[in-house]
Design a protein around this motif. Structure first.
Motif, mmCIF file in Angstrom:
data_model
loop_
_atom_site.group_PDB
_atom_site.id
_atom_site.type_symbol
_atom_site.label_atom_id
_atom_site.label_comp_id
_atom_site.label_asym_id
_atom_site.label_seq_id
_atom_site.Cartn_x
_atom_site.Cartn_y
_atom_site.Cartn_z
ATOM 1 N N MET A 1 52.067 39.762 41.749
ATOM 2 C CA MET A 1 51.768 40.967 41.744
ATOM 3 C C MET A 1 51.634 41.484 40.258
ATOM 4 S SD MET A 1 50.806 42.332 44.060
ATOM 5 C CE MET A 1 50.946 42.786 45.800
ATOM 6 N N CYS A 2 52.135 40.833 39.296
ATOM 7 C CA CYS A 2 51.982 41.304 37.929
ATOM 8 C C CYS A 2 50.856 40.567 37.313
ATOM 9 C CB CYS A 2 53.164 40.428 37.217
ATOM 10 S SG CYS A 2 53.438 41.153 35.266
ATOM 11 N N LEU A 3 50.548 39.534 37.692
ATOM 12 C CA LEU A 3 49.396 38.701 37.275
ATOM 13 C C LEU A 3 48.055 39.498 37.808
ATOM 14 C CD1 LEU A 3 48.063 36.354 35.908
ATOM 15 C CD2 LEU A 3 48.293 34.937 37.955
ATOM 16 N N LYS A 4 48.275 40.014 39.213
ATOM 17 C CA LYS A 4 47.089 40.762 39.429
ATOM 18 C C LYS A 4 46.912 41.896 38.764
ATOM 19 C CE LYS A 4 45.575 42.963 43.770
ATOM 20 N NZ LYS A 4 46.083 43.415 45.258
ATOM 21 N N ALA A 5 48.049 42.665 38.122
ATOM 22 C CA ALA A 5 47.902 43.987 37.447
ATOM 23 C C ALA A 5 47.186 43.585 36.049
ATOM 24 C CB ALA A 5 49.206 44.367 37.285
ATOM 25 N N VAL A 6 47.530 42.358 35.483
ATOM 26 C CA VAL A 6 46.964 41.933 34.062
ATOM 27 C C VAL A 6 45.729 41.739 34.330
ATOM 28 C CG1 VAL A 6 47.373 40.215 32.440
ATOM 29 C CG2 VAL A 6 49.211 41.213 33.363
ATOM 30 N N LEU A 7 45.314 40.916 35.302
ATOM 31 C CA LEU A 7 43.681 40.583 35.664
ATOM 32 C C LEU A 7 42.878 41.769 36.015
ATOM 33 C CD1 LEU A 7 44.255 37.288 37.782
ATOM 34 C CD2 LEU A 7 43.253 37.412 35.311
ATOM 35 N N GLY A 8 43.410 42.974 36.576
ATOM 36 C CA GLY A 8 42.854 44.070 36.829
ATOM 37 C C GLY A 8 42.675 44.744 35.498
ATOM 38 N N LYS A 9 43.665 44.899 34.367
ATOM 39 C CA LYS A 9 43.357 45.460 33.356
ATOM 40 C C LYS A 9 42.321 44.825 32.528
ATOM 41 C CE LYS A 9 46.511 48.941 33.184
ATOM 42 N NZ LYS A 9 46.165 50.188 33.289
ATOM 43 N N CYS A 10 42.206 43.430 32.602
ATOM 44 C CA CYS A 10 41.281 42.629 31.860
ATOM 45 C C CYS A 10 39.903 43.145 32.233
ATOM 46 C CB CYS A 10 41.771 40.991 32.015
ATOM 47 S SG CYS A 10 43.021 40.808 30.960
ATOM 48 N N PHE A 11 39.762 43.224 33.766
ATOM 49 C CA PHE A 11 38.573 43.495 34.606
ATOM 50 C C PHE A 11 38.240 44.761 33.964
ATOM 51 C CE2 PHE A 11 36.037 45.498 37.665
ATOM 52 C CZ PHE A 11 35.017 44.778 37.891
ATOM 53 N N ASN A 12 38.985 45.990 34.052
ATOM 54 C CA ASN A 12 38.755 47.182 33.392
ATOM 55 C C ASN A 12 38.312 47.209 31.951
ATOM 56 O OD1 ASN A 12 39.384 48.015 36.151
ATOM 57 N ND2 ASN A 12 41.531 48.758 35.616
ATOM 58 N N ASN A 13 38.740 46.392 30.970
ATOM 59 C CA ASN A 13 38.321 46.362 29.698
ATOM 60 C C ASN A 13 36.977 45.607 29.522
ATOM 61 O OD1 ASN A 13 40.370 47.985 29.065
ATOM 62 N ND2 ASN A 13 41.733 46.212 28.616
ATOM 63 N N GLY A 14 36.488 44.849 30.527
ATOM 64 C CA GLY A 14 35.340 44.104 30.367
ATOM 65 C C GLY A 14 35.320 42.657 30.095
ATOM 66 N N TYR A 15 36.552 42.014 30.213
ATOM 67 C CA TYR A 15 36.774 40.920 29.745
ATOM 68 C C TYR A 15 36.226 39.774 30.839
ATOM 69 C CZ TYR A 15 39.990 42.694 26.377
ATOM 70 O OH TYR A 15 40.673 43.277 25.111
ATOM 71 N N PHE A 16 36.141 40.516 32.134
ATOM 72 C CA PHE A 16 35.607 39.525 33.215
ATOM 73 C C PHE A 16 34.516 40.355 33.914
ATOM 74 C CE2 PHE A 16 40.340 38.379 33.420
ATOM 75 C CZ PHE A 16 40.207 37.160 32.971
ATOM 76 N N GLN A 17 33.660 39.563 34.628
ATOM 77 C CA GLN A 17 32.569 40.230 35.122
ATOM 78 C C GLN A 17 32.768 40.512 36.782
ATOM 79 O OE1 GLN A 17 28.796 38.774 34.220
ATOM 80 N NE2 GLN A 17 29.208 38.711 32.102
ATOM 81 N N SER A 18 33.639 39.960 37.254
ATOM 82 C CA SER A 18 33.931 40.101 38.617
ATOM 83 C C SER A 18 35.476 40.123 38.873
ATOM 84 C CB SER A 18 33.118 38.922 39.619
ATOM 85 O OG SER A 18 33.565 37.585 39.280
ATOM 86 N N LYS A 19 35.710 40.438 40.125
ATOM 87 C CA LYS A 19 37.281 40.212 40.591
ATOM 88 C C LYS A 19 37.562 39.015 41.141
ATOM 89 C CE LYS A 19 38.354 45.080 40.387
ATOM 90 N NZ LYS A 19 38.936 46.272 41.113
ATOM 91 N N PHE A 20 37.307 38.007 40.537
ATOM 92 C CA PHE A 20 37.467 36.694 41.393
ATOM 93 C C PHE A 20 38.671 36.116 41.995
ATOM 94 C CE2 PHE A 20 38.809 35.989 36.813
ATOM 95 C CZ PHE A 20 40.145 35.238 36.887
ATOM 96 N N TRP A 21 40.044 37.045 41.595
ATOM 97 C CA TRP A 21 41.205 36.727 42.107
ATOM 98 C C TRP A 21 41.430 37.480 43.366
ATOM 99 C CZ3 TRP A 21 39.808 39.834 37.949
ATOM 100 C CH2 TRP A 21 40.167 41.304 38.076
ATOM 101 N N LEU A 22 40.546 38.081 43.750
ATOM 102 C CA LEU A 22 40.748 38.619 45.104
ATOM 103 C C LEU A 22 40.491 37.791 46.253
ATOM 104 C CD1 LEU A 22 39.056 42.373 44.515
ATOM 105 C CD2 LEU A 22 41.643 41.610 44.353
ATOM 106 N N THR A 23 39.528 36.733 45.729
ATOM 107 C CA THR A 23 39.193 35.721 47.067
ATOM 108 C C THR A 23 40.285 34.565 46.948
ATOM 109 O OG1 THR A 23 37.680 34.775 45.618
ATOM 110 C CG2 THR A 23 36.949 36.436 47.177
ATOM 111 N N VAL A 24 41.193 34.373 46.086
ATOM 112 C CA VAL A 24 42.007 33.203 46.038
ATOM 113 C C VAL A 24 43.165 33.507 47.045
ATOM 114 C CG1 VAL A 24 43.850 32.192 44.639
ATOM 115 C CG2 VAL A 24 41.391 32.909 43.524
#
Length: 76
Positions: A1-24
């Motif tokens: 869950m911690c990794l998911k939160a960090v990836l969510g923050k990165c997505f919100n800041n524009g570092y990622f263009q899609s939420k690729f981790w949701l399909t993993v």
């Protein structure tokens, strides 16, 4: 869950263009052990000699494991 939160923050800041981790999906390759049934517990307890201190101690420990789910190192 911690990794998911960090990836969510990165997505919100524009570092990622899609939420690729949701399909993993993580697959566990270990065989899951089934729990003991009450009948198995009764058979094990019937084999112990509860008239001695050692037998009574073991019976109490087994019942504590079964009823509470505590681990052996924690009980020890």
């Amino acid at each position: 869950m911690c990794l998911k939160a960090v990836l969510g923050k990165c997505f919100n800041n524009g570092y990622f263009q899609s939420k690729f981790w949701l399909t993993v999906q993580i697959k566990v390759d270990k065989k899951i052990k089934t729990g003991a049934k009450e009948n198995d517990l009764n058979v094990l307890l019937s084999l112990l000699d509860t008239t001695t201190f050692i037998g009574l101690r073991d019976a109490v420990a087994i019942l504590t494991f079964y009823k509470t789910g505590i681990r052996i190192n924690t009980l020890g």
